[in-house]
Design an enzyme around this catalytic site. Structure first.
Site, mmCIF file in Angstrom:
data_model
loop_
_atom_site.group_PDB
_atom_site.id
_atom_site.type_symbol
_atom_site.label_atom_id
_atom_site.label_comp_id
_atom_site.label_asym_id
_atom_site.label_seq_id
_atom_site.Cartn_x
_atom_site.Cartn_y
_atom_site.Cartn_z
ATOM 1 N N ASP A 158 0.871 -1.167 0.000
ATOM 2 C CA ASP A 158 0.000 0.000 0.000
ATOM 3 C C ASP A 158 0.913 1.224 0.000
ATOM 4 O OD1 ASP A 158 -2.055 1.777 0.048
ATOM 5 O OD2 ASP A 158 -3.073 0.934 1.786
HETATM 6 C C1 BGC Z 1 -4.935 3.515 0.313
HETATM 7 C C2 BGC Z 1 -5.096 2.601 -0.883
HETATM 8 C C3 BGC Z 1 -4.898 3.373 -2.148
HETATM 9 C C4 BGC Z 1 -3.515 4.010 -2.126
HETATM 10 C C5 BGC Z 1 -3.190 4.832 -3.350
HETATM 11 C C6 BGC Z 1 -3.634 4.285 0.247
HETATM 12 O O1 BGC Z 1 -3.589 5.272 1.235
HETATM 13 O O2 BGC Z 1 -4.983 2.770 1.500
HETATM 14 O O3 BGC Z 1 -6.355 1.998 -0.852
HETATM 15 O O4 BGC Z 1 -5.061 2.555 -3.263
HETATM 16 O O5 BGC Z 1 -3.436 4.876 -0.999
HETATM 17 O O6 BGC Z 1 -3.921 6.014 -3.351
#
Ligand code: BGC
Length: 804
Positions: free
Chosen positions: A233
């Site tokens: 993530d």
């Molecule tokens: C979120 C993800 C997301 C990623 C990119 C993260 O903070 O938890 O779900 O895809 O950011 O924006």
């Protein structure tokens, strides 16, 4: 040549530096490419209920802009359709949109279990039940991927709350981990075959998900046979060496610095093996090859078709919760009052990384007018929930007097459904509740329409005759809602999560709000708890009304030698119009030695029936429908004995049932009755699990994380280091900086104030979009650990670079 072998061949031609470059993002959304080998730099974007392709990166994560796209209803809604075909179609449409904007992978769907009704991201997740979550997610994934575009099932795993989301340690016993938190992902991954999986921010049982060898290497890859890529993530990697060793292939995002050189250094020094990097690179190249091959698939992009689909999903997901005196469907000719600002400025999606820039937003008020209705409107309440506005209330009350029907639009305020924050409670803002109360005093023909992606308490429900839940309904929720209210469409969604009477009824709330989050309720999540503990709920899982009625009959079960069970039932539409019913099949084990949920969903089917029509539905239950996870053998097992197969229209409304005897596996069933009695007496006394009981089902000492551990790392939080002089200083600078960035934005300040203390330093790079460089953060950590000279030197160097 098979793509895997081609990827192996390409990898063999790469230098170590090229390989390491591929293992980390080039920037926020792209991977590095290698021109000489025709490996393009592919684009990854957020979603998943529409495409969020960021085109203008702002100064910080709050300021960026994304291209316009169709906003579909969010995950809560799509799951409430209980319709895999629709989920597939939605995925396919989003895949088309990705193709039209050259996006290789869309980041989603979110397949986490709704453990807490107040989790700020619940609108992004499907259900409290792993079976529905898994099936709907798999269908969505398949839909996207038919278009030659990849998905990223997220967040692997147990990312069930936003409070402390980057650091929380979810402590989950093995059985709950398998039966609840992994099992939906398992269905989605095995059936959907997503090109990628995203590891979660949180820790599970002591280890960060991005450093969790058991979860990624052992379970996901070895046991489930997953062959795709695992990415972190955003900002979720704490220690890249550990992440790579645990099976993470790609670290996201990147900041166009020379970070990959650190990975290279680790390989050269032997801290990371070449073999691990090679494996990661092969998977990354294979992903790029899939993207290249995908581009050969012809696709179409028809905006109108997409918008129509968004509306259809809104119509098919909305849940009719109450319909006293058949107040609904309403009638176009009635003298109508429409009250509530959400009738004109609807809530259609949540906030955070999933927020798309909608190409179109309609609203219910306009849709009533387009239908030729005679409508009087008043906003009714202020969106500032603390503001009680007597003038707005009086205006609404004056309008509703003498009207044939009053539609009041209420909803969860947008600042309560936001990534990074959990809700504080489960009630509507006081000014909205008050509006319902006051209107009900002057007009009894009151219908409440609820917009929101998570449950609310409804102490006011007796005051109205009708309640329609339209979730976060996307670009065309206005027309979708009005079509249902006026009866052009028949409501056919059902709840994919329980609506408890009060938030206090939810067991996990008892132990929520800790950095060591003990999942003491074990398998008793959602209806598995309420139904077993016999706790009365407002609206049960699987519940939803229709304008017609259905009859279930002729349950026939044939039990085969291999323990598959062929099931046949007849479902008939006995009302006066076409309608769709969602048949649910629950299995109960009678006389188990284990603590077990009273019912578990094992199959569902949405059936479309014309007036007077009957259909025979056939399906099979296999041995998996009876299995549990045995923590002694570390395997799925079947307990011998009688099981009840129940055909139901909600988890509380069993229409038909039959008993069958299933022969068990020849293995002892673990019995925790003496050490952990609370789990067995859940229906007899208040469910309050003692620490020793939890330790006993956990299987030993709990892997607790201690606060304030030194030496500080890039994972320490502002709060952790505030005890030091340097930490205090830095914290005050960061707070000041945040306040300046936020200005008067109330929502942002709420989020930052709540989260800032718990932000690990590693996220600073992400939040500042790379302005605060990785080396600066390392220098800062050195400084805090007393290596003042080195720390300051490194930080100064970085500041100098920034200026240059
Ligand atoms: C979120 C993800 C997301 C990623 C990119 C993260 O903070 O938890 O779900 O895809 O950011 O924006």
């Amino acid at each position: 040549m098979n793509l895997h072998y081609k990827a192996v061949e390409i990898t063999s031609k790469l230098t170590l530096e090229e390989k390491c470059k591929l293992c980390v993002g080039k920037n926020f959304w792209q991977l590095y490419g290698i021109d000489s080998l025709e490996i393009p730099s592919i684009w990854i974007s957020d979603g998943p209920h529409g495409l969020r392709k960021e085109v203008v990166l702002g100064e910080d994560i709050f300021n960026s802009k994304s291209e316009k796209s169709v906003c579909f209803p969010t995950a809560t809604a799509i799951a409430s359709t209980f319709d895999e075909n629709l989920a597939f179609k939605m995925g396919k449409s989003i895949g088309e949109e990705c193709r039209s904007k050259d996006v290789a992978v869309i980041l989603g769907p979110g397949c986490n279990i709704k453990r807490l009704p107040i989790c700020g991201r619940n609108f992004e997740y499907f259900s409290e039940d792993p079976y529905v979550s898994g099936k709907i997610a798999a269908a969505y994934v398949k839909g996207v991927q038919t278009q030659g575009v990849g998905t990223s099932i997220k967040h692997f795993i147990a990312n069930n709350q936003e409070r402390y989301r980057m650091i929380v340690n979810s402590i989950i016993d093995e059985r709950a981990l398998r039966e609840i938190y992994l099992s939906g992902m398992e269905i989605a991954i095995k059936e959907g075959k997503p090109w990628t999986v995203m590891s979660a921010y949180n820790r599970v049982n002591g280890d960060y998900c991005s450093e969790n060898n058991v979860l990624i290497n052992e379970i996901l890859r070895n046991e489930w046979g997953y062959r795709g890529l695992v990415m972190s993530d955003w900002g979720g990697v704490n220690n890249f060496r550990k992440s790579h060793k645990s099976g993470v292939d790609l670290e996201m995002p990147g900041y166009d610095d020379d970070y990959y050189k650190e990975i290279k250094g680790s390989v050269e020094s032997g801290e990371l093996s070449q073999e691990i990097i090679d494996k990661a690179v092969i998977r990354i190249i294979e992903l790029v090859l899939k993207y290249k091959k995908g581009k050969e698939i012809p696709y179409t992009f028809d905006l109108q078709e997409q918008i129509n689909l968004a509306q259809k999903i809104c119509e098919e997901s909305s849940v009719l919760l109450k319909n006293e005196d058949n107040i609904l469907p309403g009638n176009r000719k009635q003298n109508i009052a429409v009250i509530g600002i959400y009738a004109r400025i609807p809530r259609i999606q949540g906030l955070g990384s999933s927020e798309v820039n909608p190409i179109e937003i309609d609203n219910a008020y306009d849709a009533f007018i387009e239908n030729g209705c005679d409508v009087s409107y008043a906003p009714g309440y202020s969106l500032n929930e603390n503001k009680y506005d007597e003038k707005l209330l009086q205006e609404a009350i004056n309008i509703v007097k003498n009207k044939d029907i009053v539609y009041v639009f209420v909803g969860i305020p947008k600042e309560q459904e936001w990534e990074g924050l959990d809700r504080k409670n489960m009630i509507l803002p006081i000014n909205q509740e008050n509006l319902i109360k006051e209107i009900s005093k002057v007009n009894k023909n009151l219908v409440v329409i609820i917009q929101g992606g998570a449950p609310i308490e409804m102490q006011w429900s007796d005051l109205c005759k009708g309640i329609l839940l339209t979730h976060l309904g996307g670009s065309r929720s206005g027309h979708g809602t009005v079509n249902l209210l006026l009866g052009y469409k028949n409501p056919c969604g059902k709840l994919c999560e329980t609506y408890p009477i009060s938030l206090n009824d939810c067991p996990s709330m008892k132990w929520y709000q800790n950095k060591n989050e003990k999942y003491k309720e074990s398998i008793f999540v959602g209806y598995r708890y309420y139904d077993t503990a016999k706790i009365k709920v407002k609206y049960p899982f699987g519940y939803g009304l229709s304008y017609t009625t259905f009859e279930y009959s002729n349950l026939i079960m044939k039990h085969n030698e291999d323990d598959t069970v062929n099931v046949k039932i007849t479902i008939s539409n006995r009302g006066k119009r076409q309608g769709k019913e969602i048949i649910q099949v629950y299995v109960s084990c009678l006389n188990s030695l284990l603590y077990r949920a009273n019912k578990e969903l094992k199959y569902f089917k949405k059936v479309d029936l014309e007036q007077g029509q009957s259909k025979t539905i056939k399906f099979n239950l296999n041995r998996d429908a009876f299995k549990y996870y045995n923590v002694e053998t570390h395997n799925w097992q079947v307990e011998g004995g009688y099981y009840k197969v129940q055909i139901a229209s909600s988890c509380e409304d069993i229409q038909l049932s039959k008993l069958i005897y299933i022969t068990g596996d020849k293995v002892k069933t673990p019995d925790f009755k003496h050490k952990s009695p609370s789990y067995y007496s859940i229906d007899k006394k208040e469910f309050n699990v003692g620490e020793e009981e939890f330790i006993s089902i956990y299987g030993g000492k709990l892997p607790l994380i201690k606060d304030n551990i030194r030496p500080f790392t890039i994972n320490s939080t502002i709060k952790d280091v505030e005890s030091t002089f340097g930490g205090k200083l830095i914290a005050s600078i960061i707070r000041k900086k945040a306040e300046e960035t936020i200005g008067n934005d109330e929502m942002l300040s709420m989020m930052v104030n709540e989260n800032i203390d718990d932000l690990p330093f590693r996220t600073f790079m992400m939040i500042t979009r790379g302005k605060m460089s990785r080396k600066f953060v390392y220098g800062f950590v050195d400084f805090l650990n007393g290596r003042y000279v080195k720390g300051i030197k490194d930080m100064m160097k970085e500041l100098k670079n920034l200026k240059e």
